[in-house]
Write a protein that holds these residues in place. Sequence first.
Motif, PDB file in Angstrom:
ATOM      1  N   UNK A   1      -9.200   0.125  -1.369  1.00  0.00           N
ATOM      2  CA  UNK A   1     -10.206   1.184  -1.210  1.00  0.00           C
ATOM      3  C   UNK A   1     -11.141   0.808  -0.063  1.00  0.00           C
ATOM      4  N   UNK A   2     -11.323   1.749   0.865  1.00  0.00           N
ATOM      5  CA  UNK A   2     -12.142   1.471   2.055  1.00  0.00           C
ATOM      6  C   UNK A   2     -13.111   2.622   2.298  1.00  0.00           C
ATOM      7  N   UNK A   3     -14.110   2.346   3.130  1.00  0.00           N
ATOM      8  CA  UNK A   3     -15.156   3.345   3.395  1.00  0.00           C
ATOM      9  C   UNK A   3     -15.296   3.549   4.890  1.00  0.00           C
ATOM     10  N   UNK A   4     -15.374   4.813   5.280  1.00  0.00           N
ATOM     11  CA  UNK A   4     -15.581   5.139   6.693  1.00  0.00           C
ATOM     12  C   UNK A   4     -16.647   6.224   6.731  1.00  0.00           C
ATOM     13  N   UNK A   5     -17.797   5.916   7.299  1.00  0.00           N
ATOM     14  CA  UNK A   5     -18.913   6.860   7.218  1.00  0.00           C
ATOM     15  C   UNK A   5     -19.296   7.029   5.760  1.00  0.00           C
ATOM     16  N   UNK A   6     -19.322   8.260   5.309  1.00  0.00           N
ATOM     17  CA  UNK A   6     -19.661   8.504   3.907  1.00  0.00           C
ATOM     18  C   UNK A   6     -18.420   8.771   3.061  1.00  0.00           C
ATOM     19  N   UNK A   7     -17.239   8.686   3.708  1.00  0.00           N
ATOM     20  CA  UNK A   7     -15.995   9.009   3.003  1.00  0.00           C
ATOM     21  C   UNK A   7     -15.227   7.751   2.619  1.00  0.00           C
ATOM     22  N   UNK A   8     -14.578   7.843   1.479  1.00  0.00           N
ATOM     23  CA  UNK A   8     -13.755   6.733   1.008  1.00  0.00           C
ATOM     24  C   UNK A   8     -12.277   7.089   1.176  1.00  0.00           C
ATOM     25  N   UNK A   9     -11.467   6.084   1.427  1.00  0.00           N
ATOM     26  CA  UNK A   9     -10.028   6.342   1.526  1.00  0.00           C
ATOM     27  C   UNK A   9      -9.240   5.131   1.067  1.00  0.00           C
ATOM     28  N   UNK A  10      -7.947   5.355   0.821  1.00  0.00           N
ATOM     29  CA  UNK A  10      -7.040   4.264   0.496  1.00  0.00           C
ATOM     30  C   UNK A  10      -6.450   3.772   1.807  1.00  0.00           C
ATOM     31  N   UNK A  11      -6.722   2.517   2.135  1.00  0.00           N
ATOM     32  CA  UNK A  11      -6.304   1.978   3.431  1.00  0.00           C
ATOM     33  C   UNK A  11      -4.915   1.331   3.311  1.00  0.00           C
ATOM     34  N   UNK A  12      -3.946   2.004   3.941  1.00  0.00           N
ATOM     35  CA  UNK A  12      -2.573   1.476   3.953  1.00  0.00           C
ATOM     36  C   UNK A  12      -2.271   0.757   5.266  1.00  0.00           C
ATOM     37  N   UNK A  13      -3.179   0.896   6.221  1.00  0.00           N
ATOM     38  CA  UNK A  13      -2.902   0.393   7.562  1.00  0.00           C
ATOM     39  C   UNK A  13      -3.238  -1.091   7.657  1.00  0.00           C
ATOM     40  N   UNK A  14      -2.460  -1.892   6.986  1.00  0.00           N
ATOM     41  CA  UNK A  14      -2.685  -3.334   6.945  1.00  0.00           C
ATOM     42  C   UNK A  14      -1.333  -4.011   7.157  1.00  0.00           C
ATOM     43  N   UNK A  15      -0.943  -4.169   8.401  1.00  0.00           N
ATOM     44  CA  UNK A  15       0.437  -4.556   8.729  1.00  0.00           C
ATOM     45  C   UNK A  15       0.889  -5.907   8.158  1.00  0.00           C
ATOM     46  N   UNK A  16      -0.030  -6.803   7.889  1.00  0.00           N
ATOM     47  CA  UNK A  16       0.393  -8.105   7.353  1.00  0.00           C
ATOM     48  C   UNK A  16       0.460  -8.142   5.823  1.00  0.00           C
ATOM     49  N   UNK A  17       0.113  -7.020   5.194  1.00  0.00           N
ATOM     50  CA  UNK A  17       0.073  -6.977   3.727  1.00  0.00           C
ATOM     51  C   UNK A  17       1.426  -7.318   3.119  1.00  0.00           C
ATOM     52  N   UNK A  18       1.385  -7.918   1.919  1.00  0.00           N
ATOM     53  CA  UNK A  18       2.641  -8.202   1.204  1.00  0.00           C
ATOM     54  C   UNK A  18       3.286  -6.921   0.682  1.00  0.00           C
ATOM     55  N   UNK A  19       2.584  -5.779   0.766  1.00  0.00           N
ATOM     56  CA  UNK A  19       3.143  -4.531   0.230  1.00  0.00           C
ATOM     57  C   UNK A  19       2.562  -4.249  -1.136  1.00  0.00           C
ATOM     58  N   UNK A  20       3.392  -3.736  -2.026  1.00  0.00           N
ATOM     59  CA  UNK A  20       2.874  -3.337  -3.336  1.00  0.00           C
ATOM     60  C   UNK A  20       3.362  -4.259  -4.453  1.00  0.00           C
ATOM     61  N   UNK A  21       2.528  -4.382  -5.493  1.00  0.00           N
ATOM     62  CA  UNK A  21       2.934  -5.140  -6.674  1.00  0.00           C
ATOM     63  C   UNK A  21       2.935  -4.256  -7.923  1.00  0.00           C
ATOM     64  N   UNK A  22       2.509  -3.016  -7.760  1.00  0.00           N
ATOM     65  CA  UNK A  22       2.455  -2.057  -8.875  1.00  0.00           C
ATOM     66  C   UNK A  22       2.843  -0.699  -8.290  1.00  0.00           C
ATOM     67  N   UNK A  23       3.458   0.147  -9.103  1.00  0.00           N
ATOM     68  CA  UNK A  23       3.932   1.447  -8.607  1.00  0.00           C
ATOM     69  C   UNK A  23       2.817   2.318  -8.048  1.00  0.00           C
ATOM     70  N   UNK A  24       1.614   2.191  -8.617  1.00  0.00           N
ATOM     71  CA  UNK A  24       0.499   3.000  -8.126  1.00  0.00           C
ATOM     72  C   UNK A  24      -0.673   2.092  -7.729  1.00  0.00           C
TER      73      UNK A  24
END
Lengths: 442, 482
Positions: B297-320
């Motif tokens: 979960x990330x914040x940009x200005x006053x809006x929150x979003x789910x940040x997927x743009x993390x190229x080194x991430x291990x990916x997902x460990x849970x379906x959601x």
Amino acid sequence: MAQQSDKEQMLAALNMKSTEELFGDIPKGVRSEITEIQNGLCEPATRSRISSLLARNRPAGKMSSFLGGGSYDFYIPSAVKSVTGRSEFLTSYTPYQPETSQGLLQVLFEYQSMMCELTGMDVVNNSLYDYSTGLGEAALMASRLKPGKVFLIPETISWPRFSVLQNYCKGPGISLVKYRYDRKTGLTDIADFKSKLSGDVFGALVETPNCLGVLESQVDEIRQALGDRILVAGVNALSLAAVRPPGDYGADIMISEGQMFGNPTNFGGPMLGIMGCKKTHVRKMPGRVIGLTDDIEGRRAYCMTLQTREQHIRREKATSNICSNEALTTVATASYLALRGGSGLRETAFYTMKKSRELAKAISAVKGCKAPVFSGSYFNEFVASFPVPAETLIEKMSEKGVLPGVEMALDGMEKNLLVAVTDRITDADIKKYAQVLKEVVQ
Amino acid sequence: MSYRQARHDVPLVYEEYSDDINTNIKFNEYLPKDIIRQAPPNIPRLCERDMVKHFTQLSQMNFGVDSGFYPLGSCTMKYNPKINEEMASLPDACMLHPHQPDSQIQGTLQIMYELQNMLAHITGMHSMSLQPAAGAHGEFTGMLVARAFHEDNGQKRDQVVLPDTSHGTNPASAAMAGYDIVTIPSKEGRVDLDALAAAVSERTAAFMLTNPNTLGIFESDVTEIAKIVHGVGGLLYYDGANMNAIMGKTSPGKMGFDIVHLNLHKTFSTPHGGGGPGAGPVGVVEKLADFLPIPIAAKKGEQYHLDYDRPKSIGKVHGFHGNWGVLLRAYTYILSEGGNGLTEATEMAVLNSNYLRQKVEKYLEIPYPGLRKHEFVASGSALKKNGVKTLDVAKRLIDHGFHPPTVYFPHLVEESIMIEPTETESKATLDAFAAALEKVVGESPEVLHNAPTCASVRRLNETDAAKNLILSYRDYLAFKAR
């Protein structure tokens, strides 16, 4: 929390003046404080703060929602909520002491019993976190059962499931090889599947329905082609009221998602990873299992069994690291299944199949739209294509109170949506979908 | 003795009920013949009244925190405030679908964002992922992060080192992530620095430690431990199962740890649900932040979003996105307690533990001198001369209306009895428990062997359960027919 006088008496019993002395063993150099969290709020203030934050949400459950893709908003009977609200279940932990936990243990045993009947599997364990982690565990379990380093998976698999599976496969170095799907039917491309069965393949995943919503009609052929390799079947649990269960076509391991049985969509968690297997494989299975036995007076009783597979006994040699699981969602599921019964599940399955076909027809009636895209049969979910990008469609339609479906990650499917129907969908919702769609694409 | 658990004879749903509703439903219209299920699944159909009776009677034969004192060591069975449940069941919380666009889930994203920051602050970490669904899942995630970090540095490290007092999930999680396990013996209940120095090398990916350890003893050499592990390029992993002992007093970050998992169902008061669901958020120091699971979960200005743009991430460990329902309960708890309340919770948890310990040590051996943190481990080995085991003591406590402590863990202490009272219990409860335990250890072996007599069943034939393997009603019918 203790009264002030209690605190003083307890400190006195320890010959201490303040609680600070209790932390004298923590070196000064590593001491720290919580400075950036405000002081506690009273209950009304907490309630008001959280309610107002949550009011910024626009929950799917209050719209005409056709979202699925692994999480389904089926109606939750009030009686199910009353069962999961029983604090004796809610506030207990893993039943390590069976004599004082018989109630939960019997419910978990009944869950296993009903789930075995639904899936046709010999054994069902007592929950993994969700479908995706269940898939990861299934791949690890399969690799323990047969030699080899390659696990076959469908090309249609959703990205989150694939990503989780990849993470579970990193440890033992399992390679994932994808087999193709038929572009017209959405079914497994059998020739391609067979061509990928090299000597290093220890097992394969078949999803039915797959992530295109298509039910696999070639399960017997796939089972035969695999020979003695491990067949992992990934299924939609409710669909098993209508379609052949995995036990019927010889799946070695079955995984599914049980959230739809009495649990809210909850933004994707808690979920319920269902896993079953053939009895011959049970000692290689991860997760808790409840067994029936008796007490010293001969009264029937239940306890956790096969614990020698588990981490608290076997440590690094355990079949899995899982400890906390999703027990309360299995309680919800057991009470849901008992309320529906086999016949009620068939009614729910029939209703959602009927309504999903009516919806597909209504979508196809809109100019430039087609549903379902694939000719293979489906359960309650299908791919639809539209003349506009999926993202635009979602944005515009949800402004008018319709969540039209889930975006597809597969190549070339930018104008497609995966559309799901549950038993909360009414004729009015379908009419609204068609109406709003027409307005948006025109 | 006044305790008596309900003792209903509740038949299995299969024995009392059936499904005699002939719906006559046919699926031929919608499905090809060869994929249709022929017979309906054999699941009984109960009317609402019977279903509620069945499960309510069963619930009365189950002991939860709401039923009484539950001093299960290492599990932090604190009271679960009721407002948490109410907040988590609000439609605005539980009717969200995981595939909704960010614009429709701003409230949830803000709560997740704030919770990430709060947990990062409490643990002294740089970034948090809320995705893991349980403590062990968090450990597995942490090990995957460690692996990705080392690989990114071009290093192939293949071992994880841990002390013999560690929770079983630690070696199991590290093994699942592909590591060989090196277990080092403890010295006087603490990490043996020489053994640690001898065990670590350029092969060490991480050293896993819980502090205080499972004996309830604070590892005061933690700075030296960090130096040794970091000295060979390894990472220091904090098992947060015992976080309730240190909130506001120290933090894993301050102690030199690089990766932390928390158990929100322990420290942050969410209910254990009979075994789950829990939540096991993972925090890391800055150099590991890029490798955390996506999204965050990330914040940009006053809006929150789910940040997927993390190229080194291990990916997902849970379906959601992990167990949101649990995350919201923990957030509610943190708001209610505040920074001051969390610190006070730790103070009282440690006070209760030390107070109870000085009572218990009058009649049971408690190895290793010195302060304890949130829990302590007694030994029942002195009772062996009378033919009494720790297990007998545990079973007898049930008759006194208490849930037994954790027994036979950690293995370092013979006949161990691991007691964690938590901060939510009053002095009166602790006194009553201490008195009951004292009475129990003085009772005759016959009485203890016979216990429990006040629970819904007597002692079980657990070996038969493993031998006969009756795992479903279908198995049961087959067993009876033998």
